[in-house]
Motif scaffolding. Structure first.
Motif, PDB file in Angstrom:
ATOM      1  N   GLN A 167     -56.013  26.657  23.043  1.00 50.55           N
ATOM      2  CA  GLN A 167     -55.567  26.350  24.310  1.00 50.55           C
ATOM      3  C   GLN A 167     -56.584  27.166  25.413  1.00 50.55           C
ATOM      4  O   GLN A 167     -57.093  26.732  26.156  1.00 50.55           O
ATOM      5  CB  GLN A 167     -54.099  26.676  24.767  1.00 50.55           C
ATOM      6  CG  GLN A 167     -53.150  25.565  24.291  1.00 50.55           C
ATOM      7  CD  GLN A 167     -53.129  24.507  25.376  1.00 50.55           C
ATOM      8  OE1 GLN A 167     -53.768  24.529  26.367  1.00 50.55           O
ATOM      9  NE2 GLN A 167     -52.690  23.414  24.917  1.00 50.55           N
ATOM     10  N   LEU A 168     -56.720  28.582  24.936  1.00 52.14           N
ATOM     11  CA  LEU A 168     -57.577  29.607  25.938  1.00 52.14           C
ATOM     12  C   LEU A 168     -58.825  29.217  25.462  1.00 52.14           C
ATOM     13  O   LEU A 168     -59.809  29.168  26.525  1.00 52.14           O
ATOM     14  CB  LEU A 168     -57.183  30.920  25.506  1.00 52.14           C
ATOM     15  CG  LEU A 168     -55.751  31.348  26.088  1.00 52.14           C
ATOM     16  CD1 LEU A 168     -55.538  32.775  25.303  1.00 52.14           C
ATOM     17  CD2 LEU A 168     -55.771  31.259  27.487  1.00 52.14           C
ATOM     18  N   SER A 169     -59.335  28.872  24.531  1.00 47.99           N
ATOM     19  CA  SER A 169     -60.660  28.559  24.067  1.00 47.99           C
ATOM     20  C   SER A 169     -61.114  27.255  24.615  1.00 47.99           C
ATOM     21  O   SER A 169     -62.281  27.061  25.101  1.00 47.99           O
ATOM     22  CB  SER A 169     -60.910  28.362  22.389  1.00 47.99           C
ATOM     23  OG  SER A 169     -60.701  29.639  21.925  1.00 47.99           O
ATOM     24  N   SER A 170     -59.992  26.288  24.639  1.00 44.17           N
ATOM     25  CA  SER A 170     -60.394  25.049  25.503  1.00 44.17           C
ATOM     26  C   SER A 170     -60.740  25.188  26.955  1.00 44.17           C
ATOM     27  O   SER A 170     -61.374  24.284  27.760  1.00 44.17           O
ATOM     28  CB  SER A 170     -59.511  23.935  25.292  1.00 44.17           C
ATOM     29  OG  SER A 170     -58.121  24.238  25.779  1.00 44.17           O
ATOM     30  N   LEU A 171     -60.175  26.332  27.617  1.00 44.98           N
ATOM     31  CA  LEU A 171     -60.212  26.494  28.862  1.00 44.98           C
ATOM     32  C   LEU A 171     -61.524  27.088  29.244  1.00 44.98           C
ATOM     33  O   LEU A 171     -61.789  27.407  30.375  1.00 44.98           O
ATOM     34  CB  LEU A 171     -59.327  27.147  29.572  1.00 44.98           C
ATOM     35  CG  LEU A 171     -57.836  26.196  29.417  1.00 44.98           C
ATOM     36  CD1 LEU A 171     -56.732  27.425  30.019  1.00 44.98           C
ATOM     37  CD2 LEU A 171     -57.875  25.431  30.399  1.00 44.98           C
ATOM     38  N   GLY A 172     -62.572  27.493  28.176  1.00 44.85           N
ATOM     39  CA  GLY A 172     -63.663  28.210  28.321  1.00 44.85           C
ATOM     40  C   GLY A 172     -63.569  29.594  28.395  1.00 44.85           C
ATOM     41  O   GLY A 172     -64.478  30.363  28.667  1.00 44.85           O
ATOM     42  N   MET A 173     -62.367  30.224  27.766  1.00 45.77           N
ATOM     43  CA  MET A 173     -62.026  31.622  27.893  1.00 45.77           C
ATOM     44  C   MET A 173     -62.612  31.886  26.203  1.00 45.77           C
ATOM     45  O   MET A 173     -63.115  31.246  25.634  1.00 45.77           O
ATOM     46  CB  MET A 173     -60.783  31.868  27.968  1.00 45.77           C
ATOM     47  CG  MET A 173     -60.099  31.273  29.416  1.00 45.77           C
ATOM     48  SD  MET A 173     -60.827  31.826  30.869  1.00 45.77           S
ATOM     49  CE  MET A 173     -60.021  33.528  30.849  1.00 45.77           C
ATOM     50  N   ASP A 174     -62.528  33.301  26.010  1.00 48.55           N
ATOM     51  CA  ASP A 174     -63.092  33.922  25.037  1.00 48.55           C
ATOM     52  C   ASP A 174     -61.989  34.850  24.212  1.00 48.55           C
ATOM     53  O   ASP A 174     -62.127  36.023  24.403  1.00 48.55           O
ATOM     54  CB  ASP A 174     -64.365  34.735  25.251  1.00 48.55           C
ATOM     55  CG  ASP A 174     -65.127  35.081  23.771  1.00 48.55           C
ATOM     56  OD1 ASP A 174     -64.728  34.490  22.905  1.00 48.55           O
ATOM     57  OD2 ASP A 174     -65.950  35.873  23.950  1.00 48.55           O
ATOM     58  N   PRO A 175     -61.179  34.149  23.950  1.00 48.29           N
ATOM     59  CA  PRO A 175     -59.920  35.162  23.470  1.00 48.29           C
ATOM     60  C   PRO A 175     -60.247  35.643  22.076  1.00 48.29           C
ATOM     61  O   PRO A 175     -60.981  35.225  21.287  1.00 48.29           O
ATOM     62  CB  PRO A 175     -58.730  34.058  23.249  1.00 48.29           C
ATOM     63  CG  PRO A 175     -59.493  32.694  22.760  1.00 48.29           C
ATOM     64  CD  PRO A 175     -60.728  32.678  23.710  1.00 48.29           C
ATOM     65  N   VAL A 176     -59.437  36.855  21.834  1.00 46.67           N
ATOM     66  CA  VAL A 176     -59.647  37.490  20.511  1.00 46.67           C
ATOM     67  C   VAL A 176     -58.492  37.853  19.791  1.00 46.67           C
ATOM     68  O   VAL A 176     -57.169  37.867  20.447  1.00 46.67           O
ATOM     69  CB  VAL A 176     -60.556  38.933  20.629  1.00 46.67           C
ATOM     70  CG1 VAL A 176     -62.056  38.850  21.073  1.00 46.67           C
ATOM     71  CG2 VAL A 176     -59.952  39.709  21.792  1.00 46.67           C
ATOM     72  N   ILE A 177     -58.404  38.148  18.495  1.00 47.86           N
ATOM     73  CA  ILE A 177     -57.239  38.172  17.759  1.00 47.86           C
ATOM     74  C   ILE A 177     -57.174  39.458  17.159  1.00 47.86           C
ATOM     75  O   ILE A 177     -58.167  39.997  16.650  1.00 47.86           O
ATOM     76  CB  ILE A 177     -56.938  36.861  16.409  1.00 47.86           C
ATOM     77  CG1 ILE A 177     -57.093  35.583  17.236  1.00 47.86           C
ATOM     78  CG2 ILE A 177     -55.875  37.279  15.824  1.00 47.86           C
ATOM     79  CD1 ILE A 177     -57.161  34.640  16.220  1.00 47.86           C
TER      80      ILE A 177
END
Length: 299
Positions: free
Chosen positions: A101-111
């Motif tokens: 979801q966050l990746s599709s918004l153009g964000m760059d999440p990390v795990i």
């Protein structure tokens, strides 16, 4: 090496400990930490300032905060998503849902590698059952020194070196006091090296650097191994010079390599120009030739 899209517990610790003028964590818009575990586990304990992921990413409604709002609000544009275990990425629909979801918004999440359990095992003192989101609550948080070498070498301020809760939680056994006049806080409980350095253009480091390097090395090689805190007043200049000299001598790193390593773990580190020039000389002394130039470290 850490695979893209992941972050280590130590990196999260240093993000939570970052300061530039004032602790970054005091700003409620500094970083967004999402906990994708169940509500019950979140309420039992979570990383300080973490939000339950369901409050941002709803399983049915999707992202409850617009991308524009996320990018405007969180200064670092850095989102950390927790998982239950190191192998849980393919097994956790909630985690994958948040991540994509966050990746599709153009964000760059990390795990977070190893998930909450890995972080809690190393830093239980940065975990809480309480909600700590607003600025007044954040100002009650203890800000810790930066971890330069995992479970071994730390760098921070004089006030942190005088807080016994910090000393106890980090299991500090040895302290390098690089201030001119700040007293050793716990001389009966810890081993100290007192350097009495001034943060100015006249201060010589020729004797202090090898002395401090030997002290740190001896502590880390002891049985059982010690943990060392290097501090000056603000944890920026004098302590950085000491840390860099140790990394150069005992890791056999160039000044440029050591400086990049330190900056990645303590972004506010900033040895003054006098100290940088002397560290260049120290590098030449250690390796027999110049490896780093002044222009390299001014970039």
């Amino acid at each position: 090496y850490v695979e893209r899209g992941y972050i280590t517990p130590q990196q999260v610790y240093n993000l939570l400990s970052a300061e530039e003028g004032q602790p970054a964590l005091y700003d409620s818009y500094y970083i967004l930490v999402l906990d994708c575990r169940s509500t019950e586990r979140y309420e039992d304990s979570h990383v300080v300032t973490a939000r339950a992921a369901v409050t941002v990413i709803h399983p049915v409604l999707g992202c409850l905060v617009s991308c524009v709002e996320l990018q405007k609000t969180f200064l670092m544009n850095c989102l950390i998503v927790f998982l239950g275990s190191a192998k849980a990425r393919t097994d956790s629909p909630d985690l994958l849902h948040c991540f994509f979801q966050l990746s599709s918004l153009g964000m760059d999440p990390v795990i977070l590698l190893g998930g909450f359990s890995a972080f809690h095992a190393l830093y239980p003192f940065l975990c809480t059952p309480l909600m700590v989101l607003l600025e007044p609550e954040r100002h009650t948080l203890t800000i810790y020194p930066s971890e330069i070498l995992e479970e071994a070498l730390y760098q921070g301020s004089a006030s942190q070196a005088s807080d016994y809760r910090i000393i106890k939680n980090l299991h500090i056994t040895h302290v390098v006091n690089a201030t001119a006049n700040w007293p050793d806080a716990f001389p009966n409980r810890l081993r100290y090296l007192r350097l009495r350095l001034s943060d100015d253009a006249q201060q010589e480091l020729v004797e202090a650097l090898p002395l401090a390097s030997r002290f740190i090395s001896s502590a880390l090689r002891a049985e059982p191994a010690g943990r060392v805190l290097v501090h000056c007043s603000a944890g920026r200049s004098r302590s950085s010079a000491v840390t860099l000299a140790f990394l150069m001598e005992h890791r056999r790193w160039s000044l440029l390599h050591a400086l990049r390593w330190l900056k990645e773990r303590r972004a506010c580190s900033a040895p003054n120009m006098n100290f940088l020039r002397q560290l260049l000389t120290y590098e030449e002394l250690l390796f027999g030739s110049k490896i780093t130039s002044l222009n390299d470290i001014r970039r």
